[in-house]
Design an enzyme around this catalytic site. Structure first.
Site, PDB file in Angstrom:
ATOM      1  N   ALA A   1     -20.845  28.957 -11.001  1.00 30.77           N
ATOM      2  CA  ALA A   1     -21.795  28.920 -10.474  1.00 30.77           C
ATOM      3  C   ALA A   1     -21.763  28.424  -8.989  1.00 30.77           C
ATOM      4  CB  ALA A   1     -22.523  27.624 -11.352  1.00 30.77           C
ATOM      5  N   HIS A   2     -22.736  28.129  -8.328  1.00 29.74           N
ATOM      6  CA  HIS A   2     -22.640  27.830  -6.782  1.00 29.74           C
ATOM      7  C   HIS A   2     -21.868  26.434  -6.690  1.00 29.74           C
ATOM      8  CE1 HIS A   2     -25.185  23.942  -7.117  1.00 29.74           C
ATOM      9  NE2 HIS A   2     -25.841  24.723  -8.120  1.00 29.74           N
ATOM     10  N   ASN A   3     -20.959  26.595  -5.412  1.00 28.25           N
ATOM     11  CA  ASN A   3     -19.983  25.747  -4.806  1.00 28.25           C
ATOM     12  C   ASN A   3     -18.815  25.422  -5.803  1.00 28.25           C
ATOM     13  OD1 ASN A   3     -23.042  24.862  -3.523  1.00 28.25           O
ATOM     14  ND2 ASN A   3     -21.266  24.531  -2.108  1.00 28.25           N
TER      15      ASN A   3
END
Length: 336
Positions: free
Chosen positions: A239-241
Site C-alpha cells: 500500500a501507499h507510503n
C-alpha cells in the site's frame, strides 16, 4: 547454443570425469534427462537416477563417489546446486538478447533510450521517460510520463508503471505487475467518502524482483520505497507510503497496509497481513497466514493471528488441539 563439458567445467571452476568434448544444448531434471541435456545431482535422494539418466552431462559434488558405471560425463564442483543455479541464470540471460524497437510500439520523442534496449510490440513509453542500457521491455507494457528505468532491467508483458516511478538497475517485473497506482485513500464525508489525491510516487532500488500481478501503490505524499535486493512473490499488495528494507523476501498473497515500515533481511510467509502504520524490525521472520497488528522487534520469529512469539504459539497450539477433550473431561468432573 552448445557447450562442452570442459567449457562448463571452466565456467564453474570444476573438473571433468568422462568425455570433456561431449556437448549439451538444453537443461533437464536428472530423472527426465535426455541426450544433449545437462542436469545436476545435489540431493542424494535422487542418486539412483544418475545411473539411469540419459543426460549427457551431470554436475555433481567433488565428494560424490560412484557405485557403478555412469554413461554421462560428470562435472565436479564444490556446490552442485549453486553451480547449476549459476548456469540457469546464464541460460536465462541468453533468452533475453533481443534488441531494437518494434514498429508497433509507441515511444515518445521526448523519451531517452539507452544502448541495446529492446522494445516489443504494443509497448507505450511516455514523455520524459529514461530507459537504461540493455533493458528489455516486452509486449503491451505501459510506462507513464517521467519514469526512470535503470540498466539491465526485465519488464515482462503487461507491466504497467504509472507516471514518475523510479526503477533501479537489474530489476525484474513480471507480467501483470502494477507500479504506482493510487493508494487506498478516502476521507469519510457524510454517508460517503471523498477521494484523497495520491500525488507521491514509487521508488524501486537495484536488484529487486517482483512477481506476477503484484501491485505497489504510489505514496499519498513522498514515496513508497522498495529497497535494494527485495524479492516479492506473485499476488502481493503493497500500500501507499510503505517501505520495505533491503533483502527482505515476502511470499505470495501477503498484504502490507499503508505507511508500515518493514526492516531489512526479513522473511515473510504467504498470506500474511500487516496492518498500517507499524514498524517491523530487521531480521524478523513471520510464519504464513499470520496477522500483524502491532510493532515487531528486531530478529523476532512470530506466528498466528494476532501473531506472537512462535515458541509460545506452538505450545498454545498443542493445548488448542486438546481443547475438545479437555472440555469433555471438565464437563465430566462438573457433573460428578
Amino acid at each position: 547454443m552448445e557447450f562442452s563439458a570442459q567449457q562448463i567445467a571452466d565456467m564453474l571452476g570444476g573438473t571433468v570425469d568422462g568425455n570433456p568434448d561431449v556437448t549439451v544444448s538444453n537443461l533437464s531434471k536428472i530423472e527426465e534427462g535426455k541426450a544433449g541435456t545437462l542436469s545436476f545431482l545435489a540431493n542424494l535422494q535422487y542418486q539412483k537416477y544418475i545411473y539411469q539418466t540419459e543426460a549427457s552431462i551431470v554436475i555433481v559434488g567433488n565428494d560424490f563417489k560412484t557405485e557403478k558405471p555412469i554413461a554421462a560425463s560428470l562435472v565436479r564442483v564444490e556446490e552442485p546446486y549453486m553451480a547449476f543455479a549459476k548456469l540457469l541464470e546464464a541460460y536465462n540471460s541468453l533468452q533475453h538478447q533481443k534488441t531494437g524497437i518494434h514498429p508497433r510500439s509507441i515511444v515518445s520523442e521526448k523519451a531517452s533510450l539507452g544502448e541495446d534496449v529492446y522494445i516489443a510490440a504494443g509497448v507505450v513509453i511516455g514523455d520524459g521517460v529514461t530507459i537504461g542500457n540493455n533493458t528489455k521491455i516486452y509486449a503491451n507494457t505501459v510506462i507513464g510520463d517521467n519514469c526512470n528505468i535503470g540498466n539491465n532491467c526485465l519488464l515482462f508483458s503487461g507491466v504497467n508503471i504509472y507516471a514518475n516511478s523510479q526503477i533501479g538497475n537489474e530489476v525484474s517485473l513480471h507480467s501483470g505487475v502494477i507500479i504506482g497506482a493510487d493508494g487506498f485513500g478516502f476521507a469519510p464525508k457524510g454517508s460517503g467518502y471523498d477521494k484523497v489525491a495520491q500525488i507521491g510516487n514509487v521508488i524501486i532500488e537495484d536488484g529487486v524482483e517482483i512477481g506476477a500481478n503484484t501491485t505497489i501503490d504510489r505514496a499519498t505524499l513522498g514515496s513508497t520505497i522498495i529497497r535494494r535486493g527485495v524479492k516479492l512473490d506473485n499476488l502481493i499488495q503493497i500500500a501507499h507510503n510503505v517501505e520495505i528494507g533491503e533483502n527482505t523476501v515476502i511470499a505470495s498473497q501477503s498484504g502490507v497496509a499503508g505507511s508500515s515500515k518493514i526492516g531489512k533481511n526479513c522473511m515473510i510467509g504467504g498470506q500474511v497481513g500487516i496492518s498500517g502504520h507499524l514498524k517491523i524490525g530487521d531480521g524478523v521472520k513471520i510464519a504464513a497466514q499470520s496477522g500483524i497488528a502491532k510493532d515487531v522487534e528486531d530478529n523476532s520469529i512470530i506466528q498466528g493471528s494476532p501473531a506472537f512469539k512462535v515458541s509460545d504459539y506452538q505450545k498454545s497450539y498443542v493445548y488448542f488441539r486438546k481443547l475438545p477433550s479437555i472440555i469433555r473431561d471438565l464437563e465430566k468432573k462438573l457433573k460428578n
